[in-house]
Scaffold this active site. Sequence first.
Site, short mmCIF file in Angstrom:
data_model
loop_
_atom_site.label_atom_id
_atom_site.label_comp_id
_atom_site.label_asym_id
_atom_site.label_seq_id
_atom_site.Cartn_x
_atom_site.Cartn_y
_atom_site.Cartn_z
N ARG A 1 -10.09 -0.26 14.76
CA ARG A 1 -9.97 0.69 13.63
C ARG A 1 -11.01 0.19 12.38
NH1 ARG A 1 -4.34 1.08 10.46
NH2 ARG A 1 -4.58 -0.91 9.77
N TYR B 1 18.33 29.54 5.00
CA TYR B 1 17.35 30.62 5.64
C TYR B 1 17.59 30.60 7.14
CZ TYR B 1 14.38 30.08 1.48
OH TYR B 1 13.93 30.36 0.23
N HIS C 1 -5.49 -7.69 12.63
CA HIS C 1 -4.37 -6.79 12.69
C HIS C 1 -3.94 -6.45 14.11
CE1 HIS C 1 -1.51 -4.41 10.79
NE2 HIS C 1 -1.96 -3.10 11.48
N LYS D 1 0.82 -1.25 -0.01
CA LYS D 1 0.01 0.08 -0.06
C LYS D 1 0.80 1.28 0.03
CE LYS D 1 -0.46 -0.33 5.00
NZ LYS D 1 -1.11 0.23 6.08
N ASP E 1 13.66 23.03 -2.35
CA ASP E 1 14.35 22.07 -3.25
C ASP E 1 15.96 21.98 -3.15
OD1 ASP E 1 11.67 22.72 -4.63
OD2 ASP E 1 12.46 24.79 -4.61
N ARG F 1 1.45 -11.03 6.50
CA ARG F 1 1.54 -9.94 5.82
C ARG F 1 2.81 -8.96 6.13
NH1 ARG F 1 -3.70 -9.80 8.29
NH2 ARG F 1 -3.07 -7.86 9.28
N CYS G 1 15.73 23.57 2.76
CA CYS G 1 14.86 24.30 1.84
C CYS G 1 13.91 23.61 0.95
CB CYS G 1 15.72 25.20 0.85
SG CYS G 1 17.14 26.14 1.48
C1 LIG Z 1 -3.82 -4.40 7.69
C2 LIG Z 1 -2.21 -4.42 7.64
N1 LIG Z 1 -1.59 -5.51 7.68
C3 LIG Z 1 -0.24 -5.63 7.37
C4 LIG Z 1 0.46 -4.29 7.49
C5 LIG Z 1 2.07 -4.50 7.44
O1 LIG Z 1 2.75 -3.92 8.57
P1 LIG Z 1 4.36 -3.96 8.63
O2 LIG Z 1 4.61 -2.92 7.88
O3 LIG Z 1 4.62 -3.47 9.87
O4 LIG Z 1 4.69 -5.22 8.28
C6 LIG Z 1 -0.16 -3.22 7.61
C7 LIG Z 1 0.65 -1.81 7.67
O5 LIG Z 1 0.40 -1.15 8.30
C8 LIG Z 1 -1.68 -3.17 7.77
O6 LIG Z 1 -2.33 -2.03 7.81
#
Ligand SMILES: Cc1ncc(COP(=O)(O)O)c(C=O)c1O
Length: 370
Positions: free
Chosen positions: A134, A263, A163, A36, A312, A219, A310
């Site tokens: 969440r 700056y 999660h 993601k 850029d 995951r 800065c």
């Molecule tokens: C639902 C879910 N699963 C897995 C992950 C992966 O977590 P990490 O990057 O800590 O391995 C995330 C990341 O935030 C997540 O939101």
Amino acid sequence: MIHRKASAYIHKGNLENNLRQLRAIAGSSKICAVIKADAYGHGAVIISRVLADAGVDFLAVAYLEEALELREAGIKTPLLVLGTTDPGNADIIVSNRISQTVFTQDLAKALSESALRLGRPAFVHVKIDTGMHRQGIEPRQAGSFVSFVSRLGGVRIEGCYSHFTEADNPDSDFSTRQIEVFNRALDAIRAEGIEPGIRHMANSAALLRIPESRMDMVRPGVLLYGLSPDADHRLPGGFKPVMEFRAAVTSLRDIGEGEGVSYGRIFTASRPTRIALLQVGYADGYSRHLSNRAAVVIRGKRAPVAGRVCMDQIMVDVTDIPEARVGDEATLFGLPELPAGELAEIMGTIDYEVSCGISKRVPRVLIERG
Ligand SMILES: Cc1ncc(COP(=O)(O)O)c(C=O)c1O
């Protein structure tokens, strides 16, 4: 004077190495790579292609738009959308063979209607809230919710997941409690005569530390990129940074003792000083919090950031690197001796935010070898 922009070099070999490390820890569990947020800033399409070639089992994104970007790029790997999606997009989900997280009846019903209309199955993963609060269904509703979903025409329950809130905290036993709650919810689903499919919970920290969290699939996100899941920014042995953020030296100038830089002149030269200008700034994701506090690496040596970052450009003190030349590429992070975690520490944040913050105007360049 040359005008070379900052670049984020993506080291393919390091990504493949990290996947191998994760596979070795995960054992027989499938791997769902979390890509993601543009693969945590690394470039989702580039990263997905490498992972797909390496045979990763699933890819997970937060939003439907992110999944579509990958399908449009020709990625055929199973895709899971972790966030919820507007039920009005059900046709798009089904027709692109995208697995969708569900925890509301509305979305499940919309997916069923699309599946029946399009004559193709809708694949869903049921999210169970075991303590993060969440998203997800209440564990006590798991049996009845999954039973409801299973009776919807055209819907296939591909998996059930949850999660962790604090798997990165070795002093907390909350993850163990979450696993117990999840397992009880799975029992309630089985008591309805329904198989939960692929069971998954483990993020990077849990995968490393909590063997019973590995289940049918894991995951990992952050470890895949060679970044630390922990607040102490330590990267476990064997993992290597995937992104190396670099910018070229575009000019050099000598200033006298007592003169200020950038700056507000918060940097004052304490001796005759050579300043190198790099074409990178906070608009590229090099945070202004790094002003006068971070360092870059040029020709293998550290050069402190001189004065304010800065929009850029940044200036660095290369007085002790007389061999520095215009055209040299400085590394801003992504070396074992200058990890993203060093910047995260200065910024008071986690490694994740450093790579996610690298902006769109920075090209992601895949480095195939070396
Ligand atoms: C639902 C879910 N699963 C897995 C992950 C992966 O977590 P990490 O990057 O800590 O391995 C995330 C990341 O935030 C997540 O939101």
